[in-house]
Design a protein around this motif. Structure first.
Motif, mmCIF file in Angstrom:
data_model
loop_
_atom_site.group_PDB
_atom_site.id
_atom_site.type_symbol
_atom_site.label_atom_id
_atom_site.label_comp_id
_atom_site.label_asym_id
_atom_site.label_seq_id
_atom_site.Cartn_x
_atom_site.Cartn_y
_atom_site.Cartn_z
ATOM 1 N N GLY A 15 0.813 -1.200 0.000
ATOM 2 C CA GLY A 15 0.000 0.000 0.000
ATOM 3 C C GLY A 15 0.852 1.258 0.000
ATOM 4 N N ASP A 175 0.742 -1.405 -6.065
ATOM 5 C CA ASP A 175 0.091 -0.712 -4.954
ATOM 6 C C ASP A 175 -1.404 -1.048 -4.957
ATOM 7 O OD1 ASP A 175 -0.969 1.072 -3.135
ATOM 8 O OD2 ASP A 175 -0.008 2.850 -3.992
ATOM 9 N N GLU A 177 -3.712 -0.092 -3.124
ATOM 10 C CA GLU A 177 -4.594 1.032 -2.826
ATOM 11 C C GLU A 177 -5.130 1.698 -4.096
ATOM 12 O OE1 GLU A 177 -2.463 3.608 -0.191
ATOM 13 O OE2 GLU A 177 -2.743 2.285 1.543
ATOM 14 N N LEU A 180 -8.759 0.356 -5.066
ATOM 15 C CA LEU A 180 -9.901 0.468 -4.162
ATOM 16 C C LEU A 180 -11.118 1.100 -4.821
ATOM 17 C CD1 LEU A 180 -8.058 1.549 -0.889
ATOM 18 C CD2 LEU A 180 -9.146 -0.655 -1.340
ATOM 19 N N GLU A 234 -14.289 -2.053 -0.897
ATOM 20 C CA GLU A 234 -13.363 -1.425 0.039
ATOM 21 C C GLU A 234 -12.771 -2.418 1.047
ATOM 22 O OE1 GLU A 234 -15.060 2.028 1.791
ATOM 23 O OE2 GLU A 234 -15.561 2.959 -0.138
ATOM 24 N N ARG A 236 -10.050 -4.005 2.167
ATOM 25 C CA ARG A 236 -8.624 -3.788 1.914
ATOM 26 C C ARG A 236 -7.797 -5.079 1.935
ATOM 27 N NH1 ARG A 236 -6.736 1.524 2.297
ATOM 28 N NH2 ARG A 236 -4.733 0.790 3.082
ATOM 29 N N ARG A 239 -8.491 -6.775 -1.345
ATOM 30 C CA ARG A 239 -7.871 -6.045 -2.450
ATOM 31 C C ARG A 239 -6.358 -6.302 -2.490
ATOM 32 N NH1 ARG A 239 -11.131 -4.242 -6.581
ATOM 33 N NH2 ARG A 239 -12.791 -2.862 -5.832
ATOM 34 N N GLU A 240 -5.738 -6.304 -1.318
ATOM 35 C CA GLU A 240 -4.293 -6.543 -1.261
ATOM 36 C C GLU A 240 -3.956 -7.937 -1.767
ATOM 37 O OE1 GLU A 240 -0.606 -5.764 1.841
ATOM 38 O OE2 GLU A 240 -2.639 -6.031 2.641
#
Length: 387
Positions: A15, A175, A177, A180, A234, A236, A239-240
């Protein structure tokens, strides 16, 4: 057994790492980047923010923001002309697979000249072009870690595969992020694309112990989290996991190969302008069912890595559960069939012989556990057509 492995020289994952572009370029001795991106990222301010950081670091950056969702030879020529107006020492691909693929092609043509068709497989381009730094904003293509790029010849509606070490980015900033804000449809299509990369790399005739380790790790990361990011954009941790899994899948197929799904997917995209990840998803269940008898144990390994079959499950049963789960994923993530997507049935049928020919010419079907002939490919296209 001998094999060759190739990776980006620098791979930074986590991130916020996209904010490290300026120091990364300095580490590589580069200071005059061309940022290749799309209009969405430019108009939304993200590309300008990236350039502002470079300017603050004293770097002479410019932006080309007119890449296409499916890069064409003409769009690459336009970008190359823009690059040649400046004094650039590298190309930064910022966006999904299309801007990164565009950056790769631009970087090669800038040094070696010619046109994209000159570099089409079976040509292999290992002599380097300008250095490429990839910053992916989607979790799907894995292009930040591959030695391939795809460009459509708009005069023939052929998706050309360009391959070689010249297309492998020098560095990548991965990344999560940046993903998102991805909308659900793009999240689904790119996620299934990444899963397809991992599966095809593992069952490919060119698989090796290096690619196997990344393919299995990618499946373990993607399968439990794909539905989660669809349901909650969202999330996280999900998503990661998807972002890292996508990069691992890219490493896997770059060092093995893709196979029949990708060979058949490219003509769908070229003729009907279906996004690449979506056309892969349309084909994934049917082609997996066709191919599985040729590598039953390997497909069973995929089922176990994805968590849809227990470790003690027999190979036949595990593969059955794999095909069922791939079908369910398409249903739950609302993947349309070609028919539901709105493709004209008569045009689809009329183009099947050409699409089969183009799929075979790409070389990817030759890596499949079962290598089909043109008639079998046409039959699979008909099976995928759907309601």
């Amino acid at each position: 057994m001998g094999f060759q492995a190739a990776l980006p020289r620098i791979l930074r994952v986590g991130g916020g790492v996209s904010g490290e572009l300026a120091p990364l370029l300095a580490t590589l001795g580069l200071s005059r980047p061309l940022i290749v991106t799309d209009r969405f990222l430019k108009d939304g301010g993200r590309a300008d923010a990236l350039m502002d950081e470079l300017h603050k670091a004293g770097m002479a950056a410019r932006i080309f923001a007119d890449t296409l969702p499916e890069p064409t030879a003409a769009s690459i020529e336009e970008a190359r002309a823009f690059l040649e107006e400046g004094d650039h020492d590298c190309v930064v691909g910022f966006g999904g697979g299309s801007p990164i693929d565009s950056a790769k092609a631009i970087a090669v043509l800038a040094v070696h000249g010619g046109v994209c068709r000159d570099y089409k497989v079976p040509h292999v381009q290992d002599a380097p072009g300008l250095p490429v730094i990839a910053i992916p904003t989607t979790a799907g293509t894995g292009s930040e870690a591959t030695r391939f790029t795809i460009v459509t010849d708009e005069t023939t509606d052929e998706k050309m595969l360009l391959a070689g070490l010249a297309y492998l980015p020098t560095a990548a900033l991965v990344d999560f992020e940046l993903t998102l804000t991805m909308p659900p449809r793009l999240t689904a299509d790119t996620g299934i694309d990444a899963l397809t990369h991992a599966i095809e790399a593992y069952v490919s005739r060119r698989a090796n112990p290096f690619s196997d380790s990344f393919a299995l790790s990618a499946m373990r990361a993607i399968a439990p989290h794909l539905r989660r990011v669809w349901a909650d954009p969202e999330d996280r941790p999900a998503r990661e996991a998807m972002m890292f899994g996508s990069t691992q899948a890219g490493i896997a197929f770059s060092n093995a190969s893709v196979a029949l799904i990708h060979g058949m997917s490219r003509p769908i995209g070229a003729h009907f302008h279906v996004p690449h990840g979506l056309s892969n998803a349309m084909l994934l269940p049917a082609v997996t069912a066709f191919s599985a008898p040729g590598a039953l144990r390997r497909y069973a390994d995929c089922a176990r890595a994805m968590g849809v079959a227990a470790a003690e499950e027999g190979d036949q049963g595990a593969v059955g559960k794999l095909i069922e789960d791939l079908t369910r994923i398409n249903e739950e993530l609302r993947v349309p069939t070609p028919a539901a997507y709105g493709i004209d049935a008569d045009k689809w049928d009329a183009l099947l012989p050409l699409m089969a020919e183009q799929a075979l010419a790409s070389g990817s079907p030759g890596n499949n556990p079962i290598v089909p002939d043109a008639d079998e490919i046409q039959a699979l296209y008909r099976q995928a057509w759907g309601p």
